[in-house]
Write an enzyme that holds these catalytic residues in place. Structure first.
Site, mmCIF file in Angstrom:
data_model
loop_
_atom_site.group_PDB
_atom_site.id
_atom_site.type_symbol
_atom_site.label_atom_id
_atom_site.label_comp_id
_atom_site.label_asym_id
_atom_site.label_seq_id
_atom_site.Cartn_x
_atom_site.Cartn_y
_atom_site.Cartn_z
ATOM 1 N N ASP A 121 0.847 -1.201 0.000
ATOM 2 C CA ASP A 121 0.000 0.000 0.000
ATOM 3 C C ASP A 121 0.879 1.247 0.000
ATOM 4 O O ASP A 121 2.061 1.190 0.334
ATOM 5 C CB ASP A 121 -0.935 0.006 1.221
ATOM 6 N N GLU A 168 0.160 -1.002 5.726
ATOM 7 C CA GLU A 168 1.227 -0.448 6.571
ATOM 8 C C GLU A 168 1.017 1.040 6.828
ATOM 9 O O GLU A 168 1.295 1.539 7.913
ATOM 10 C CB GLU A 168 2.584 -0.687 5.896
HETATM 11 C C1 LIG Z 1 22.716 8.976 10.765
HETATM 12 C C2 LIG Z 1 21.353 8.674 10.324
HETATM 13 C C3 LIG Z 1 20.563 9.842 9.817
HETATM 14 C C4 LIG Z 1 19.159 9.423 9.592
HETATM 15 C C5 LIG Z 1 18.488 10.298 8.689
HETATM 16 C C6 LIG Z 1 17.215 9.778 8.177
HETATM 17 C C7 LIG Z 1 17.391 8.735 7.147
HETATM 18 C C8 LIG Z 1 16.171 8.510 6.358
HETATM 19 C C9 LIG Z 1 16.218 7.199 5.712
HETATM 20 C C10 LIG Z 1 15.135 6.620 5.220
HETATM 21 C C11 LIG Z 1 13.822 7.300 5.162
HETATM 22 C C12 LIG Z 1 12.935 7.040 6.330
HETATM 23 C C13 LIG Z 1 11.665 6.455 5.924
HETATM 24 C C14 LIG Z 1 11.074 5.763 7.071
HETATM 25 C C15 LIG Z 1 10.178 4.669 6.597
HETATM 26 C C16 LIG Z 1 8.821 4.951 7.022
HETATM 27 C C17 LIG Z 1 7.834 4.095 6.318
HETATM 28 C C18 LIG Z 1 6.506 4.766 6.450
HETATM 29 O O1 LIG Z 1 6.149 5.654 5.711
HETATM 30 N N1 LIG Z 1 5.720 4.361 7.481
HETATM 31 C C19 LIG Z 1 4.531 5.019 7.855
HETATM 32 C C20 LIG Z 1 4.791 6.126 8.791
HETATM 33 O O2 LIG Z 1 5.862 6.226 9.392
HETATM 34 O O3 LIG Z 1 3.875 6.949 8.961
HETATM 35 ZN ZN LIG Z 2 6.692 2.221 3.996
HETATM 36 ZN ZN LIG Z 3 5.258 5.356 3.905
#
Ligand SMILES: CCCCCCCC/C=C\CCCCCCCC(=O)NCC(=O)O
Ligand SMILES: [Zn+2]
Ligand SMILES: [Zn+2]
Length: 430
Positions: A52, A116
């Site tokens: 999704d 999710e």
């Molecule tokens: C030293 C580390 C620095 C970290 C900086 C951030 C890194 C970002 C990396 C990935 C992106 C984060 C995405 C998180 C996934 C979330 C999935 C999602 O959308 N879930 C639903 C929600 O959280 O609402």
């Molecule tokens: Zn996600």
């Molecule tokens: Zn997401």
């Protein structure tokens, strides 16, 4: 969702016809695959993804968000990074292995959730409950939630793989102000909109304090220390002395600010029905992502103190505390496998470090089947890629997608090696 189920059956025939793979539809649309390894003595693992996506208004996109248009080596579309890349990537890797007559030794599960983005209540939660009821214990679980970052942390020049060993908690609050409606020609001194807007401004202007040093971000910085040039490497190696400065530097950019504190995001605001009617109510929704060293109850208390206005009614939409911290040492099977597979597929990655997932993932529902939950997407993300997630022009390069499939293809095989040889580059640290 049902169409997606038909699509994967069509494009991954080897997965769906394999004698040692059981496919179940869970919670109406989610997919759970049980891949029966040849050695039942080995503890299974799990690969998790979701199909999704969040909505994508077409305005502002260079290519329509549901077109999957390919342009200059990138595939554009909602879900290309979050999280169709994993859902399709896992099945693609498995399909390739099966077509080469590969029979895994170690059993594993593949879970593809369908909800999710709305807490995973029917998909991931049901899959986790099913596994628990079957007495399954996993050696590790791998989900989305972090990546190989290049140029995201100020001062770190080379790409680093950040594997999230925990994820932040979350609390979402609805704020409502009710007032007598009436004619706009003789308005009250304060409207419901004005009262609520002032409360929202107070929340934005008074962020929750930095908790740098009280959670796993300290471990991240310690592991990253050698990636910084002099004198930053010295500063990072002596955080007992320099943590106030480091905390201030991390606060500059939103992605690293999210690492050090509970964040405040006003995500919805609604009021008013006509230009000459004083509205009877104004409503806002605020989503807080909770730092590991704080609880949902503490955040609620802090929010009440900041709003400090009894006319603003506060209701909880959802709340959960930060997730437990998974093991991070080279005795842990999953960690060893990730380090090894990253070295195999991404030789330019300079370090593999533990991190925190700043968002939330389906993996949080699996705490009863394993303590070793890791969030990592084998994708190289640059600063410019981060706003595309849930934003405009979400895209993945064809090369990145291929690398993701290669990583999963290799990971499944690495999990079957009896004794993994020592990693070949000692500059990579755990
Ligand atoms: C030293 C580390 C620095 C970290 C900086 C951030 C890194 C970002 C990396 C990935 C992106 C984060 C995405 C998180 C996934 C979330 C999935 C999602 O959308 N879930 C639903 C929600 O959280 O609402
Ligand atoms: Zn996600
Ligand atoms: Zn997401």
């Amino acid at each position: 969702m049902a169409e997606f189920g038909n699509y994967i059956q069509e494009v991954f025939p080897a997965v769906f016809s394999s004698k040692f793979i059981q496919h179940e539809i869970v919670g109406k649309y989610s997919h759970l695959f049980t891949v029966q390894g040849s050695d039942p003595g080995l503890l299974p693992y799990m690969l998790l993804a979701h199909m999704d996506v969040v909505p994508a208004p077409p305005e502002g996109w260079d290519f329509p968000p549901f077109s999957a248009a390919e342009h200059e080596g990138f595939i554009y579309g909602r879900g290309t990074l979050d999280n169709k890349n994993s859902a399709i990537g896992i099945l693609q890797a498995l399909e390739f292995l099966l077509r080469r007559n590969y029979r895994p030794r170690r059993s594993f599960y593949v879970g593809i959730g369908h909800d999710e983005e709305v807490f995973g209540r029917k998909g991931a939660m049901t899959m986790a409950a099913l596994l628990e009821a079957r007495g399954v214990k996993l050696s590790f679980l791998l989900d989305e939630g972090s990546a190989i970052l290049h140029g995201v942390v100020a001062g770190v020049e080379k790409p680093v793989a950040v594997i999230a060993i925990t994820e932040k908690g979350s609390i979402t609050l609805n704020f409502t102000v009710e007032k007598e409606p009436g004619h706009s020609s003789f308005p009250p001194r304060e409207s419901s909109i004005g009262i609520l807007a002032a409360a929202m401004a107070r929340l934005e202007q008074n962020p929750l304090p930095s908790l740098f040093g009280h959670g796993p971000e300290l471990l991240t910085m310690e592991h990253l220390a050698s990636e910084f040039r002099f004198p930053l490497n010295l500063i990072m190696s002596n955080l007992w002395l320099f943590s106030p400065i480091v905390s201030r530097v991390l606060a500059w950019k939103p992605p690293t600010n999210a690492l050090i504190r509970t964040t405040t995001a006003v995500t919805m605001f609604n009021a008013g029905i006509k230009l000459n009617v004083i509205p009877s109510s104004a409503k806002a929704t605020v989503n807080f992502r909770i730092h590991s060293a704080e609880t949902a109850a503490e955040v609620l208390e802090a929010v009440r103190n900041t709003v400090a206005d009894n006319r603003v009614k506060i209701d909880i939409v959802e709340a959960f505390d930060p997730l437990p911290v998974s093991p991070w040492d080279d005795q842990t099977f999953g960690v060893h496998i990730f380090q090894r597979t990253i070295l195999d597929i991404f030789p330019d990655v300079d370090s593999v470090v533990p991190g925190t997932c700043i968002g939330n993932t389906d993996s949080r529902h699996f705490t009863n089947v394993t303590k070793a939950i890791y969030r990592f997407n084998p994708l190289l993300l640059k600063s410019d890629d981060l706003p595309r997630i849930h934003g405009l022009n979400e895209r993945i390069s064809v090369e990145s997608y291929e690398k993701q499939v290669e990583f999963l293809f290799q990971l499944i095989q690495n999990c079957d090696i009896q004794r993994l040889p020592e990693p070949h580059a000692n500059s990579h640290e755990l």
